[in-house]
Design a protein around this motif. Structure first.
Motif, short mmCIF file in Angstrom:
data_model
loop_
_atom_site.label_atom_id
_atom_site.label_comp_id
_atom_site.label_asym_id
_atom_site.label_seq_id
_atom_site.Cartn_x
_atom_site.Cartn_y
_atom_site.Cartn_z
N ALA A 217 76.04 31.52 55.56
CA ALA A 217 75.44 32.81 55.88
C ALA A 217 76.29 33.97 55.39
O ALA A 217 77.52 33.93 55.48
CB ALA A 217 75.25 32.93 57.39
N PRO A 218 75.65 35.02 54.88
CA PRO A 218 76.40 36.22 54.53
C PRO A 218 76.81 36.95 55.81
O PRO A 218 76.16 36.83 56.85
CB PRO A 218 75.38 37.05 53.74
N GLY A 219 77.90 37.65 55.75
CA GLY A 219 78.29 38.49 56.88
C GLY A 219 79.23 37.85 57.88
O GLY A 219 79.75 38.54 58.76
N ILE A 220 79.46 36.54 57.79
CA ILE A 220 80.42 35.92 58.69
C ILE A 220 81.81 36.04 58.08
O ILE A 220 81.97 36.30 56.89
CB ILE A 220 80.08 34.44 58.99
N SER A 221 82.84 35.86 58.91
CA SER A 221 84.20 36.04 58.43
C SER A 221 84.63 34.87 57.56
O SER A 221 84.04 33.79 57.58
CB SER A 221 85.15 36.19 59.61
N ALA A 222 85.71 35.08 56.82
CA ALA A 222 86.25 34.02 55.97
C ALA A 222 86.70 32.83 56.81
O ALA A 222 86.53 31.67 56.39
CB ALA A 222 87.42 34.56 55.15
N THR A 223 87.24 33.10 57.98
CA THR A 223 87.68 32.01 58.87
C THR A 223 86.50 31.21 59.37
O THR A 223 86.53 29.97 59.39
CB THR A 223 88.47 32.59 60.06
N GLN A 224 85.43 31.90 59.77
CA GLN A 224 84.23 31.21 60.25
C GLN A 224 83.61 30.35 59.16
O GLN A 224 83.22 29.21 59.40
CB GLN A 224 83.23 32.24 60.77
N LEU A 225 83.55 30.88 57.94
CA LEU A 225 83.00 30.12 56.83
C LEU A 225 83.88 28.90 56.52
O LEU A 225 83.36 27.79 56.28
CB LEU A 225 82.89 31.01 55.59
N ALA A 226 85.19 29.08 56.55
CA ALA A 226 86.10 27.97 56.29
C ALA A 226 85.95 26.88 57.34
O ALA A 226 86.00 25.68 57.03
CB ALA A 226 87.54 28.48 56.24
N ASN A 227 85.75 27.28 58.60
CA ASN A 227 85.57 26.29 59.67
C ASN A 227 84.28 25.50 59.49
O ASN A 227 84.25 24.28 59.69
CB ASN A 227 85.56 27.00 61.02
N ARG A 228 83.22 26.17 59.08
CA ARG A 228 81.96 25.47 58.82
C ARG A 228 82.12 24.49 57.66
O ARG A 228 81.59 23.37 57.71
CB ARG A 228 80.85 26.49 58.50
N HIS A 229 82.84 24.91 56.64
CA HIS A 229 83.05 24.03 55.49
C HIS A 229 83.96 22.86 55.85
O HIS A 229 83.79 21.76 55.31
CB HIS A 229 83.63 24.83 54.33
N ARG A 230 84.91 23.08 56.73
CA ARG A 230 85.78 21.99 57.18
C ARG A 230 84.95 20.93 57.90
O ARG A 230 85.12 19.73 57.68
CB ARG A 230 86.87 22.52 58.10
N LEU A 231 84.04 21.36 58.77
CA LEU A 231 83.15 20.43 59.45
C LEU A 231 82.27 19.70 58.45
O LEU A 231 82.10 18.47 58.51
CB LEU A 231 82.29 21.19 60.47
N ARG A 232 81.71 20.44 57.51
CA ARG A 232 80.81 19.82 56.52
C ARG A 232 81.54 18.78 55.68
O ARG A 232 81.01 17.69 55.43
CB ARG A 232 80.21 20.90 55.62
N ALA A 233 82.75 19.08 55.28
CA ALA A 233 83.51 18.12 54.47
C ALA A 233 83.79 16.84 55.24
O ALA A 233 83.69 15.74 54.70
CB ALA A 233 84.82 18.76 54.01
N ALA A 234 84.13 16.99 56.53
CA ALA A 234 84.41 15.81 57.35
C ALA A 234 83.17 14.95 57.52
O ALA A 234 83.24 13.71 57.44
CB ALA A 234 84.95 16.25 58.72
N MET A 235 82.02 15.58 57.74
CA MET A 235 80.79 14.84 57.94
C MET A 235 80.30 14.21 56.63
O MET A 235 79.85 13.05 56.62
CB MET A 235 79.72 15.76 58.53
N GLU A 236 80.38 14.95 55.54
CA GLU A 236 79.93 14.42 54.25
C GLU A 236 80.77 13.22 53.81
O GLU A 236 80.26 12.32 53.13
CB GLU A 236 79.98 15.51 53.19
N HIS A 237 82.01 13.19 54.20
CA HIS A 237 82.90 12.08 53.82
C HIS A 237 82.38 10.75 54.33
O HIS A 237 82.63 9.70 53.72
CB HIS A 237 84.31 12.34 54.34
N GLU A 238 81.63 10.76 55.44
CA GLU A 238 81.09 9.53 56.01
C GLU A 238 79.57 9.42 55.84
O GLU A 238 78.91 8.65 56.54
CB GLU A 238 81.46 9.42 57.49
N GLY A 239 79.00 10.23 54.94
CA GLY A 239 77.60 10.05 54.57
C GLY A 239 76.60 10.95 55.25
O GLY A 239 75.38 10.76 55.06
N PHE A 240 77.04 11.92 56.02
CA PHE A 240 76.11 12.85 56.68
C PHE A 240 75.82 14.04 55.77
O PHE A 240 76.71 14.52 55.07
CB PHE A 240 76.68 13.35 58.00
#
Length: 267
Positions: A217-240
């Motif tokens: 989403a546009p407008g969220i902070s760099a930290t918030q975006l990084a946290n979302r991407h950290r979650l996504r990377a962890a989930m994608e690593h196991e096929g989600f």
């Protein structure tokens, strides 16, 4: 929208009848004209969609549906099953949730347990909000969405939207959660000894209806975006795979039962 054939009707399959023969096909086009042919082609698309329409499982219990409790694999995984209580967009326990449990089909449960194991090595943990969702719960959401007089949860969940806009965009009559391989969750950061875990700042809470909940989403902070991407990377690593309109929503790919819905209660 999912299309179903009338009771007793039989779908037309590709490669059968006149449609499999080029001469007959051309004759149909000449006989009916281009406009009529377009209508016929659209009807065939509806039939093909009906063939892939999800079917409701006859299972009456979690065991019959092969749904397992994630805590049978990770006994201390963090949970806050929202629809079993009142802290959700409906504002009350949702039909079908008789206990605050996370049930999943075995392949999805195994994959989620692997995500949790990987994150703990990095001093992070998952926190689960919803897992398998009975079909009756989805029907309860639709019933709530039609009641425009009930606006109790608007400030927390849809402050910038009219409730009449929720149905069809944010609330659908069929949910992937009912197929048993989709989870809603967030991440926590923990102390080195695994205690004192605190949720990461993701920019919105769970079931926040609006653009801000989009993963990028546009407008969220760099930290918030990084946290979302950290979650996504962890989930994608196991096929989600992430649903891009909801940063918390993940589905195992490929799904174990992509055309089967379940309606056993969570208990």
């Amino acid at each position: 929208m999912k299309h179903r054939l009338p009771v007793g009707a039989h779908p037309v399959r590709e490669g059968s009848g006149a449609w499999s023969k080029p001469r007959a096909f051309a004759h149909r086009v000449r006989s009916y004209g281009i406009a009529s042919f377009i209508v016929l082609a659209a009807c065939l698309q509806v039939v093909r969609a009906a063939e892939q329409a999800p079917q409701l499982s006859p299972a009456k219990t979690a065991a019959q549906a092969d749904l397992v409790d994630i805590r049978s694999l990770v006994p201390d995984i963090a949970e806050d099953i929202k629809y079993a209580g009142r802290d959700n967009f409906v504002g009350r326990p949702v039909h079908g949730y008789l206990a605050p449990k996370c049930l999943l089909l075995r392949p999805a449960a195994d994959a989620l347990a692997r995500v949790e194991h990987d994150l703990r090595a990095q001093h992070y943990r998952l926190k689960l909000w919803d897992c398998y969702r009975p079909a009756r719960a989805v029907a309860d959401f639709v019933h709530w969405a039609h009641d425009l007089s009930d606006q109790r949860t608007k400030p927390q969940h849809y402050p910038n939207l009219d409730k009449s806009k929720l149905l069809g965009v944010y609330i659908a009559p069929v949910s992937g959660h009912s197929r048993g391989a989709t989870v809603d969750l967030t991440m926590e950061r923990c102390a080195a000894d695994g205690t004192h875990c605190a949720p990461l700042d993701m920019g919105t809470g769970f079931d926040w209806f609006g653009v801000r909940a989009h993963t990028d989403a546009p407008g969220i902070s760099a930290t918030q975006l990084a946290n979302r991407h950290r979650l996504r990377a962890a989930m994608e690593h196991e096929g989600f795979k992430n649903y891009s309109m909801e940063w918390w929503h993940y589905t195992l790919a490929p799904e174990p039962t992509p055309h089967t819905l379940y309606d056993v209660p969570v208990q």
